[in-house]
Structure formats: C-alpha cells, structure tokens
Design an enzyme around this catalytic site. Structure first.
Site, PDB file in Angstrom:
ATOM      1  N   HIS A  31     -78.950 -16.234  -3.731  1.00 10.55           N
ATOM      2  CA  HIS A  31     -79.403 -17.261  -2.612  1.00 10.55           C
ATOM      3  C   HIS A  31     -80.851 -17.710  -2.699  1.00 10.55           C
ATOM      4  O   HIS A  31     -81.034 -19.025  -2.687  1.00 10.55           O
ATOM      5  CB  HIS A  31     -79.095 -16.562  -1.150  1.00 10.55           C
ATOM      6  CG  HIS A  31     -77.848 -16.589  -0.858  1.00 10.55           C
ATOM      7  ND1 HIS A  31     -77.161 -15.667   0.106  1.00 10.55           N
ATOM      8  CD2 HIS A  31     -76.549 -17.473  -1.135  1.00 10.55           C
ATOM      9  CE1 HIS A  31     -75.809 -15.682   0.151  1.00 10.55           C
ATOM     10  NE2 HIS A  31     -75.377 -16.881  -0.529  1.00 10.55           N
TER      11      HIS A  31
ATOM     12  N   GLU B  10     -61.311 -28.608 -17.115  1.00 12.78           N
ATOM     13  CA  GLU B  10     -62.140 -27.445 -17.241  1.00 12.78           C
ATOM     14  C   GLU B  10     -61.440 -26.335 -17.798  1.00 12.78           C
ATOM     15  O   GLU B  10     -62.046 -25.205 -18.390  1.00 12.78           O
ATOM     16  CB  GLU B  10     -62.360 -26.587 -16.008  1.00 12.78           C
ATOM     17  CG  GLU B  10     -63.233 -27.819 -14.678  1.00 12.78           C
ATOM     18  CD  GLU B  10     -63.326 -26.995 -13.705  1.00 12.78           C
ATOM     19  OE1 GLU B  10     -64.821 -26.835 -13.293  1.00 12.78           O
ATOM     20  OE2 GLU B  10     -62.777 -27.020 -12.511  1.00 12.78           O
TER      21      GLU B  10
ATOM     22  N   ASP C 204     -67.188 -24.433 -16.832  1.00 10.32           N
ATOM     23  CA  ASP C 204     -65.872 -23.738 -16.977  1.00 10.32           C
ATOM     24  C   ASP C 204     -65.383 -23.991 -18.328  1.00 10.32           C
ATOM     25  O   ASP C 204     -64.600 -23.183 -18.830  1.00 10.32           O
ATOM     26  CB  ASP C 204     -65.028 -23.983 -15.665  1.00 10.32           C
ATOM     27  CG  ASP C 204     -65.560 -23.135 -14.270  1.00 10.32           C
ATOM     28  OD1 ASP C 204     -65.673 -21.978 -14.738  1.00 10.32           O
ATOM     29  OD2 ASP C 204     -65.320 -23.767 -13.569  1.00 10.32           O
TER      30      ASP C 204
ATOM     31  N   CYS D  45     -69.367 -33.579 -15.406  1.00 11.04           N
ATOM     32  CA  CYS D  45     -70.000 -33.401 -14.286  1.00 11.04           C
ATOM     33  C   CYS D  45     -70.564 -31.667 -14.355  1.00 11.04           C
ATOM     34  O   CYS D  45     -71.351 -31.202 -13.415  1.00 11.04           O
ATOM     35  CB  CYS D  45     -69.291 -33.523 -13.068  1.00 11.04           C
ATOM     36  SG  CYS D  45     -67.983 -32.505 -12.955  1.00 11.04           S
TER      37      CYS D  45
HETATM   38  C1  PEP Z   1     -68.003 -27.150 -14.034  1.00 16.28           C
HETATM   39  O1  PEP Z   1     -67.554 -26.014 -14.269  1.00 16.28           O
HETATM   40  O2  PEP Z   1     -68.749 -27.505 -15.216  1.00 16.28           O
HETATM   41  C2  PEP Z   1     -68.340 -27.729 -12.690  1.00 16.28           C
HETATM   42  C3  PEP Z   1     -69.022 -28.826 -12.751  1.00 16.28           C
HETATM   43  O3  PEP Z   1     -67.783 -26.819 -11.839  1.00 16.28           O
HETATM   44  P1  PEP Z   1     -68.498 -25.556 -11.287  1.00 16.28           P
HETATM   45  O4  PEP Z   1     -69.914 -25.369 -11.929  1.00 16.28           O
HETATM   46  O5  PEP Z   1     -68.661 -25.574  -9.692  1.00 16.28           O
HETATM   47  O6  PEP Z   1     -67.486 -24.523 -11.408  1.00 16.28           O
HETATM   48 MG    MG Z   2     -65.965 -25.544 -12.773  1.00 16.65          MG
END
Ligand code: PEP
Ligand code: MG
Length: 583
Positions: A203, A444, A468, A515
């Site tokens: 955190h 992902e 992911d 993203c």
């Molecule tokens: C990802 O897996 O790239 C993603 C944007 O989601 P998170 O990092 O929240 O798993």
């Molecule tokens: Mg992800």
C-alpha cells in the site's frame, strides 16, 4: 516535484550505495531525517499485580488516542485510496486480536502494555506470513503499522514526520512507513523517502506513486546504516540510494535532477498540444485510474479520456461491499469530470492479488482461478449491482464498459444477458441510462488473442492488457519475484500476439487500445505505433512523456522497423532494432 536544487556540501562520512526496489521515479537530493520506528525501541518490564488495572487503562487510553487520530485523518477529506488504508488500520485495531488479546496478555503475564502489544503483533505477523496469497501476506505490514501507532501513543511520543524547517531538503528514512504516515506527506514538501521494508505492490508503494515522490523501498538496513542529517541521493527510477556522495557524484546528480526538472516543465507545455505524429496521424492518449480521486491528475495531463478505470479498487481494504449507490456516485463523479470524453469502466477484476478482505487466496493457483469476469459470472448479485451502477452513471457522461480476462464466447454472451437484466430493472424503475452504452473486452489471455473473431463479432471495442497477456503467454506469475527475470515484454510470442490483435482490429474497423504498463513505456511507443496502434492508455503521469514521443515519430519511418522486430526471434537483434527505432 520541483523543489529547488539545494546547496549541498560534500558529506564528511564514508560514502556507500544501497540498492532497493524502485517505487517512484525521479531524483531527490537531501539530508536524511530518520523516523523512529517505535517497535524497535519497546521497553519490557514486569508490573505488580496491583498495577494491572492501571496498565490496562494505559493501553485503553493509547488505543483511544489512536482511534481519534485515525478518525481525524479520515475526516480530513482524504483521497479515497488513502482513506481506505486508514479505514483498514481502524478495523484492525477494533478486531479482538488487537483490542482484546493484548489485554489478556497483560492480565495473564503481568507485562507492560507495550510488550503485550509487541508479542501479539509478532504472533499475528506470523499468521499473515503463512498465507499463500501475496496480497494477504503483504497485509502483515498493515498490522505492524497499526500497532506501531499505538506503541508511539504509549511511549508518549507524538509521531510526525515533519521535523527540520526546510522540508525540501529532507529525505525521510524509515524502517517502514504506513499509508497513514504517507497521508501526512501530502501536507509537506519532502524531497523523497526510503524504507527498509515494503514490496513494490505494498500500500505504501501504491500511495508513493500517487504522490509522485522519488522513493526506494526494500533497502533492508537503511534505517540502521544511515545517520541523521547525512547527505542522500535517492534515484527512484533505478532503486539506488547513495549515502554521503563525493563531490563529483553529487554534482552529477544535481545536474541530472536539474535536467529532469526542466524536462518535466517542458512536458507540461504539451498539455493542450494535439497528439499527432510528424506525418499528421492523430493518436489518442487516455489515462488509467484506480479511484475517482485520480481524476484531477487525468485532467492535469490533458488525457483524451479514461481508458481504464480499475473499478475493483473501490472494493479493497474494506469489510463490506460498496453499495449500488456508492458505486454509482463514484462512476458518476468520473463521468461528469471528464465532460463528454470517454470513460471506460472495467468491471470488477477481483481475485488473485486483488482479493476482497476476508476472501481466501482464490484456489491453488489464484492467477488462473476464479478472478475477473469468471468471478463476476459466478457471483451474479455482485455483477448485477455493478452493471446497474455503471449504467446509471452512463446518463452523466460518455461511459463505456470493459470486460476483463475474456477467453470464451459464452463469457460475453452471459454478460449481455445480465446487462439486459440490469437495463430492464432500471427502465422499470424509471432510472435514466444510456441504452447504447458500448461494451468492450480486454485481450489478456492468449486464447482470446488467437480467436479475435469471437470477440469482434460481439463487442464494440477491444483493449490489450499487456500485464496479464505477458503473464499468461510466458506462464510467469507477475507477482512472483523469483521468476521476474523471465517477464519479457519483447518476447517474440508476446509481440506477435499484440501485433496480430492490433492488425486484426484495425482491419475489422474496431477500436483497439493498449492499457497495460507497456502503453506508458516510452521505449515501446514507436514499436506499438509501428504495429498500427492508435490508442494508448496509461497512468496520467506518463501521458505527456508519451505524447512527446508521438510528436517526434514518423509512422513511415518506424513501421518497417517494427515489422522487422516482429519477424525476428533473436533477443539481441530485437534490442538492436528497438534501439534503432528509438534513435
Ligand atoms: C493488464 O493486465 O495489462 C491490465 C491493464 O490490467 P491489470 O494490470 O489491472 O491486471
Ligand atoms: Mg489485467
């Protein structure tokens, strides 16, 4: 941070370097200010039978004082993310394990209150360490931080990391810092901080990043090796702390820091500049957020929208679930703040490292277990509540829905059944929403990237979650540091899946974004542009640096090199070509 470069004289002590984990980039140069961790200085003594009641009262008073302190912090209009940590500490102190057990230890062993607390804390820490789930394991730090607050109250030393008057000249050095301590940083202008403990997903690390202070954690012995007032250089990007640097090193870092500050200032001028390549192609740069309070940073960055709202953060560090109304208010706040720009709300990506409080680790292999869309489909009540809240918010802005971790067609199909049900409930009750709200999916899982037609047929847009996608393509747990060296965004299999996804979506005329962290890494921008990507979503602090890279890129120049990288399978050559594309 734009604190002026301080006039720093060469330090007299021996110079040495400590290596830790990089949490928040930037360079800080300042004098060490050691924050005492009360836990390290706890007295242990026996009390007379006649004094037990007084000792219990001492403990109760200290507990009461800490509860009042935390309540004050909570009431102080904190950002939601920070508030949840304070909330967690209050919850821990209310639990019988900390509110009752130390009292029983005092009564049964007649030891002082501090010692009773430390014994109970150690036993709780052992329990947390035995959890399989890394997220839950890291919560042992919250137990320690909550107990330390009470210890400080008992020891009568009000804890505040302020101290010397020239705050920009101070690098805070601590064994550990609680998120509640970090909140106090908001009211100060410290140069940076370093700690002995803490993982990059703790955190404290999350809050540090949101504060933008150069920081290094996991230094192990910094608190014991660094003395008060010694000169420190914190290189947050490299995870390096230089203690008592010599004249030359100091001068070099002062120059680096000045250059970085200037660079940051220059970047700010790009806020309203359209993100257009040298050949005139417009690129959309969106921002990722975890909580509504992050929206200020998004507006400041000039981002074209919110490309990923990780909604599950609204659910963490609390004993209860946020109600439909609470969620609606959070989503509406973001939708309204963005004034017509797109806001992509990802449905709950709970499970694995983001488990609900009190939930188990999520099966024997949490990353492959009941997480994200799988969990939502297994818990229709949870999912429907969120869908209704998002739909309600869609009336107040340009909201779109994003589904995480898709692998099967039926996951989309069942989601549409629930969505129709949610819409029906709202219509029946006369509650307004956007009936044409767009629904997209995250790519992902390699299976999804290899069967894109399934998703393109059913969805309005796609977004690649590279974090992911890399984890599942290379079979590497992204939270396990023993295999972190194998986590390779440039692995040919990863690049082929990404390029294939972008190409297929572009051909089908469907919107495609990246993203994951890759979207905010400057050295990857031209490669992704060369693959045909036109929409990126990243942390708001990265938007302007990526925009600068876009402005300096010619698509006809980078595209052939990106295609060569794609065809290549030798790591050394990939790195050579990447250097060329970025030259
Ligand atoms: C990802 O897996 O790239 C993603 C944007 O989601 P998170 O990092 O929240 O798993
Ligand atoms: Mg992800």
């Amino acid at each position: 941070m734009n604190a002026p470069i301080i006039a720093m004289t060469e330090a007299s002590g021996a110079s040495f370097t400590l290596l830790g984990a990089s949490v928040s980039s930037g360079i800080a140069i300042g004098h060490a200010h050691l924050i005492t961790t009360a836990r390290l200085e706890v007295p242990q003594y026996e009390i007379a039978a006649a004094d037990v009641a007084a000792e219990l009262e001492r403990l109760d008073t200290a507990m009461g004082k800490v509860h009042a302190e935390l309540a004050e912090l909570e009431a102080g209009a904190l950002a939601g993310e920070l508030n949840t940590f304070v909330n967690l500490h209050r919850m821990l102190l209310t639990d019988v394990a900390l509110s009752q057990a130390p009292r029983e230890i005092i009564q049964s062993t007649r030891c002082n209150a501090e010692w009773a607390l430390v014994q109970q804390m150690d036993s709780l820490v052992k329990q947390f360490e035995s959890f399989d789930d890394p997220y839950l394991r890291e919560r042992k730090a919250d137990v320690q931080q909550a107990v330390e607050r009470v210890l400080k109250a008992l020891l009568g030393s009000a804890h505040t990391p302020s101290g010397p008057s020239h705050e920009e000249d101070i690098v805070v050095v601590a064994h550990d810092l609680s998120p509640a301590d970090m909140i106090l940083f908001k009211q100060h202008k410290f140069a940076g901080f370093v700690t002995d403990v803490g993982g990059v997903t703790s955190h404290t690390a999350i809050v540090a990043r949101s504060l933008g202070l150069p920081a290094v954690v996991g230094l192990h012995h910094a608190r014991g090796m660094i003395r008060e007032n010694e000169v420190l250089i914190v290189d947050g990007g490299q995870g390096v702390v230089i203690v008592n640097p010599d004249r030359h090193v100091l001068a070099e870092y002062q120059l680096k820091k000045r250059e970085r500050d200037l660079e940051q200032q220059k970047l700010r001028r790009l806020k309203t500049t359209p993100a257009t390549t040298l050949d005139g192609t417009t690129i959309e740069l969106h921002a990722n957020i975890e909580l509504p309070s992050d929206i200020e940073g998004v507006l400041d960055s000039g981002a074209a929208g919110v490309g990923l709202f990780r909604s599950e953060f609204l659910f963490l560090n609390r004993a209860d679930l946020p109600s439909e109304d609470e969620q609606f208010e959070a989503y509406r706040r973001v939708a309204e703040s963005m004034q017509g720009k797109p806001v992509t709300i990802r449905t709950l990506d709970l499970g694995a490292d983001k488990a609900l409080a009190g939930a188990g680790p999520g099966g024997p292999n949490p990353a492959m277990g009941l997480r994200a869309i799988r969990l939502c489909l297994a818990e229709p009540h949870l999912f429907l509540t969120q869908l209704r809240a998002i739909l309600r918010a869609s009336h107040y802005g340009r909201v779109q829905i994003l589904l995480p971790m898709l692998a099967h067609a039926h996951e989309v199909e069942v989601t549409f059944v629930y969505l129709a049900q949610a819409k029906e409930t709202l219509s029946r009750n006369g509650i307004p929403f956007d009936p044409n709200v767009k629904v997209g999916g995250m790519i992902e899982v390699p299976a999804a990237a290899l069967t894109l037609a399934i998703f393109l047929e059913r969805l309005d847009f796609l977004s690649i979650g590279t974090n992911d996608l890399i984890q599942y393509t290379l079979a590497i747990d992204r939270t396990d540091d023993t295999v972190a060296h194998l986590y390779d965004p440039l692995h040919p299999a990863v690049l082929q899946l990404i390029a294939h996804t972008i190409r297929t979506c572009n051909k089908a005329g469907k919107s495609i974004a990246v993203c994951g962290e890759m979207a905010g890494e400057r050295e990857m921008t031209r490669l992704l542009l060369g693959f045909g990507l036109r929409q990126f979503s990243m942390h708001s602090s990265q938007v302007l640096a990526i925009k600068q890279q876009v402005l300096r890129t010619s698509l006809p120049d980078v595209t052939p090199i990106a295609q060569r990288i794609l065809r290549n399978t030798e790591a050394a050559k990939t790195h050579m070509l990447l250097a060329r594309i970025n030259a």
